[in-house]
Design a protein around this motif. Structure first.
Motif, mmCIF file in Angstrom:
data_model
loop_
_atom_site.group_PDB
_atom_site.id
_atom_site.type_symbol
_atom_site.label_atom_id
_atom_site.label_comp_id
_atom_site.label_asym_id
_atom_site.label_seq_id
_atom_site.Cartn_x
_atom_site.Cartn_y
_atom_site.Cartn_z
ATOM 1 N N THR A 75 -10.825 -33.033 28.445
ATOM 2 C CA THR A 75 -9.559 -32.311 28.571
ATOM 3 C C THR A 75 -8.546 -33.244 29.240
ATOM 4 N N VAL A 299 -1.480 -28.218 22.027
ATOM 5 C CA VAL A 299 -2.166 -27.291 22.927
ATOM 6 C C VAL A 299 -2.466 -25.938 22.291
ATOM 7 N N ASP A 300 -1.731 -25.580 21.256
ATOM 8 C CA ASP A 300 -1.948 -24.227 20.731
ATOM 9 C C ASP A 300 -1.487 -24.117 19.276
ATOM 10 N N ILE A 301 -2.183 -23.265 18.543
ATOM 11 C CA ILE A 301 -1.649 -22.816 17.250
ATOM 12 C C ILE A 301 -1.897 -21.322 17.214
ATOM 13 N N LYS A 302 -0.875 -20.560 16.913
ATOM 14 C CA LYS A 302 -1.115 -19.116 16.780
ATOM 15 C C LYS A 302 -0.426 -18.594 15.535
ATOM 16 N N ASP A 304 2.099 -16.101 14.436
ATOM 17 C CA ASP A 304 3.109 -15.317 15.119
ATOM 18 C C ASP A 304 3.511 -14.101 14.293
ATOM 19 N N TYR A 309 2.182 -19.812 10.882
ATOM 20 C CA TYR A 309 1.504 -20.488 11.995
ATOM 21 C C TYR A 309 2.572 -21.114 12.906
ATOM 22 N N GLY A 311 2.718 -23.874 15.922
ATOM 23 C CA GLY A 311 1.972 -24.879 16.705
ATOM 24 C C GLY A 311 2.783 -25.287 17.924
ATOM 25 N N SER A 312 2.096 -25.523 19.063
ATOM 26 C CA SER A 312 2.799 -25.956 20.278
ATOM 27 C C SER A 312 2.250 -27.299 20.730
ATOM 28 N N THR A 314 2.673 -30.202 23.918
ATOM 29 C CA THR A 314 3.307 -30.495 25.216
ATOM 30 C C THR A 314 3.726 -31.967 25.230
ATOM 31 N N THR A 365 7.739 -26.523 19.612
ATOM 32 C CA THR A 365 6.938 -25.770 18.642
ATOM 33 C C THR A 365 7.390 -26.079 17.215
#
Ligand code: ADP
Ligand code: MG
Length: 442
Positions: A75, A299-302, A304, A309, A311-312, A314, A365
């Protein structure tokens, strides 16, 4: 033989299509306390390689095992801890905080890595300064130190953290040759005393040869045994330098003879050199910011809205003493189909379409929806997706120099909008199948 400290296999990080730049292939095995040098002409990929080894830049593929742990499968927090305590990265541009004293610069580094300002750490810091002959300057603000003293203080700071591995990217460049030699010897000495392994990039082949091994990076490929390298690799930097010296002095000579003044060519040469150095320095600073000073992580995919999709990613400025401005320019999504990667449309979200001042961690994003019905499944029921993010980087909102382009690639397994339950069953997930599974570089 004991386990190696560092094992690098098939490392690759490529920028651009043709010509391919960056690191095309690097294998390396380094034992505890072993010291190796890397030489290679400018642009051959040395800094890219070191920043991957330092955990600052994610490889496209390949692996880096540090003390048996795959650096890029950890990580971010774990990787940061290794960077704080076990790997010390010294770049050509590593500097001190000018308003702090030399001693406080050392103690601050300790404080940031979780060690308190105890009397014993102060004593240790003094000892390290003494070791590099800077005890007298312990209470001098860093802005009054000479170039050579700053480098020594940086070495003392490295020594204080007792790292297992020191990565030094041209740590003695831009110094006169005697000073360069002294500092190089000091660096070797420090490593010997603290039993640290060392990988040092240098243009100076005779210094490089003082270490256990000399490696050569040539056009992005790391060659191990110098005796098997074509001679071009080691003679090129010298050759280029000589060529430009000859051209430069020819020009200076010409102007000098026209004006019939002996001192004029020297004056012109000095000024031209100063200007050239200044713009080179600015350019190099920006390159460092772009390619080593910026940390990015998917860090993320959701999902919405339906079928969309989000994606985020950082964005971290790893050197907060430098301003960093970033303009997201392009997102590309590729899905593996057989041996090919098929492209699919994606965009930066509206909120991520303008210039971002990366003065703290920022989140960008991006969005995509249309993914194919047919795809290659490496994990049953999942698409294998490659996400390419591109940004322009500058060190000011109104840049004086053209911004540099940086591209990051992330690989994920992604759940399709209409998953096939039978295929997913095969994975035996304990609960709901995750929407995405980030992948280590491969
Ligand atoms: P060296 O340190 O050997 O001079 P670098 O590792 O800095 O070489 O760079 C190797 C090549 O890759 C250069 O041509 C550089 O411009 C290019 N490069 C490095 N990082 C990036 C990046 N993130 N995006 C695009 N090009 C890059
Ligand atoms: Mg470099």
């Amino acid at each position: 033989m004991s386990k190696p400290l560092l094992e690098v296999i098939g490392l690759r990080r490529i920028f651009g299509a043709e010509p391919q730049l960056g690191v095309l292939h690097a294998d390396l095995c380094l034992q505890e306390s072993e010291k190796v040098s890397i030489v290679g002409s400018s642009g051959s990929g040395k800094s890219t390689l070191l920043s991957m080894l330092a955990g600052l830049q994610r490889p496209d593929c390949g692996s880096i095992l540090f003390a048996g742990r795959n650096l890029w499968e950890l990580t971010t927090r774990e990787r940061c801890r290794i960077r704080q305590h076990q790997i010390c990265f010294i770049s050509q541009f590593t500097s001190l905080i000018e308003s702090l004293t030399t001693l406080d610069n050392l103690l601050l580094a300790q404080r940031l890595s979780g060690v308190d300002f105890s009397p014993s750490s102060r004593d240790q810091a003094y000892q390290c300064l003494e070791r590099v002959d800077l005890k007298e300057q312990a209470n001098t603000p860093a802005k009054f130190l000479s170039g050579g003293e700053v480098r020594r203080a940086i070495f003392a700071r490295a020594m204080l953290s007792e790292p297992k591995l020191i990565l030094a990217d041209e740590p003695t460049s831009n110094l006169d040759s005697q000073m360069e030699q002294n500092l190089f010897d000091l660096l070797i000495d420090i490593c010997q005393q603290s039993d640290s392994a060392l990988i040092v990039v240098t243009h100076n082949v005779s210094l490089a040869d003082r270490l256990d091994r000399r490696l050569t990076l040539e056009d992005g490929i790391l060659h191990g045994d110098p005796t098997h390298n074509p001679p071009r690799a080691e003679s090129q930097p010298q050759l280029e330098q000589n060529k430009s010296l000859v051209l430069f002095s020819r020009r200076a000579l010409l102007i000098g003879s026209v004006l019939s003044l002996v001192s004029v060519p020297v004056w012109i040469e000095r000024n031209a050199q100063r200007l050239r150095n200044k713009s080179l320095l600015e350019r190099s600073k920006l390159e460092r910011l772009t390619f080593s000073g910026l940390g990015t992580e998917l860090v993320d995919i959701k999902l919405d809205r339906k079928d969309m999709y989000i994606g985020s990613v950082t964005i971290d400025n790893l050197d907060v003493t430098q301003d960093l401005f970033l303009l997201p320019t392009n997102v590309e999504i590729f899905v593996q189909a057989g041996t090919a990667w098929s492209p699919f449309p994606a965009v930066w979200s509206l909120s991520s379409q303008s210039v971002v001042h990366v003065d703290r961690q920022r989140v960008l994003t991006f969005e995509f929806s249309d993914l194919p019905e047919k795809y290659t499944e490496l994990v049953p029921g999942y698409l294998h997706v490659r996400i390419n993010l591109t940004y322009l980087i500058a060190n000011s909102p109104q840049p004086q120099y053209s911004p540099l382009e940086r591209r990051d690639s992330f690989f994920v397994y992604l759940l399709p909008i209409n998953p096939n339950p039978e295929r997913l069953e095969l994975n035996h997930f304990p609960g709901q199948p995750p929407l995405f599974i980030p992948m280590p570089p491969h």
